[in-house]
Design a protein around this motif. Structure first.
Motif, mmCIF file in Angstrom:
data_model
loop_
_atom_site.group_PDB
_atom_site.id
_atom_site.type_symbol
_atom_site.label_atom_id
_atom_site.label_comp_id
_atom_site.label_asym_id
_atom_site.label_seq_id
_atom_site.Cartn_x
_atom_site.Cartn_y
_atom_site.Cartn_z
ATOM 1 N N THR A 193 -8.649 -0.862 -1.689
ATOM 2 C CA THR A 193 -7.979 -0.923 -2.992
ATOM 3 C C THR A 193 -8.874 -1.553 -4.055
ATOM 4 O O THR A 193 -8.787 -1.201 -5.215
ATOM 5 N N CYS A 243 0.863 -1.178 0.000
ATOM 6 C CA CYS A 243 0.000 0.000 0.000
ATOM 7 C C CYS A 243 0.901 1.230 0.000
ATOM 8 O O CYS A 243 1.778 1.358 0.850
ATOM 9 N N ASN A 268 -2.162 4.166 -3.587
ATOM 10 C CA ASN A 268 -3.432 3.799 -2.955
ATOM 11 C C ASN A 268 -4.192 4.992 -2.392
ATOM 12 O O ASN A 268 -5.413 4.987 -2.335
#
Length: 148
Positions: A136, A86, A108
């Motif tokens: 996501t 991430c 992200n």
């Protein structure tokens, strides 16, 4: 049940920003281990080490010397070992172009560096508590830019 520790990485060439981030994250009720890097090359060298425990979230400043945040983002997304990370862009830039480019390249979330300590704490807290698997899969331009 043991508390799990979130492994967090911040790459930012501004020492004051790194110190503030470190202080803010220490005041949040999420157990974290923070690793700080002052440029993108140091970050990428660390991430590709064979024994590195990969972080849950990488906070990336865009404007850094040697290797900038965009270069790091592209390398992370192109690397099979790293492409699931991430990535939170953490930048003073609020340019539509930067936001769009980082979105298209797979970041992200995009955080404009807050101008107060309390806003910084709130932003970090919000990012650390996002359910990333859900977030996501439902990522779109509307929820990409973190709004406080």
């Amino acid at each position: 049940m043991p508390l799990t520790v979130m492994n967090i990485v911040l790459a930012d060439d501004d020492e004051d920003d790194r110190l503030l981030f470190d202080e803010a994250i220490s005041e949040i009720d999420v157990k974290t281990k923070l690793s700080l890097f002052n440029d993108g090359k140091a970050l990428m060298d660390y991430l590709v080490l064979p024994d590195t425990i990969l972080p849950e979230i990488v906070f990336l400043d865009l404007n850094m010397p040697i290797k900038n945040g965009m270069q790091c983002l592209k390398e992370i997304r192109a690397n099979d070992k790293l492409n699931e990370l991430c990535v939170a862009i953490y930048s003073t830039s609020s340019s539509e172009e930067d936001i769009e480019n980082t979105f298209v390249n797979g970041a992200n979330v995009y955080i404009n560096k807050p101008n107060s300590f309390s806003a910084l704490k709130k932003a970090i807290d919000k990012v650390l508590k996002i359910n990333w698997q859900y977030h996501t899969s439902a990522l779109n331009r509307d929820n990409f830019l973190l709004r406080l």
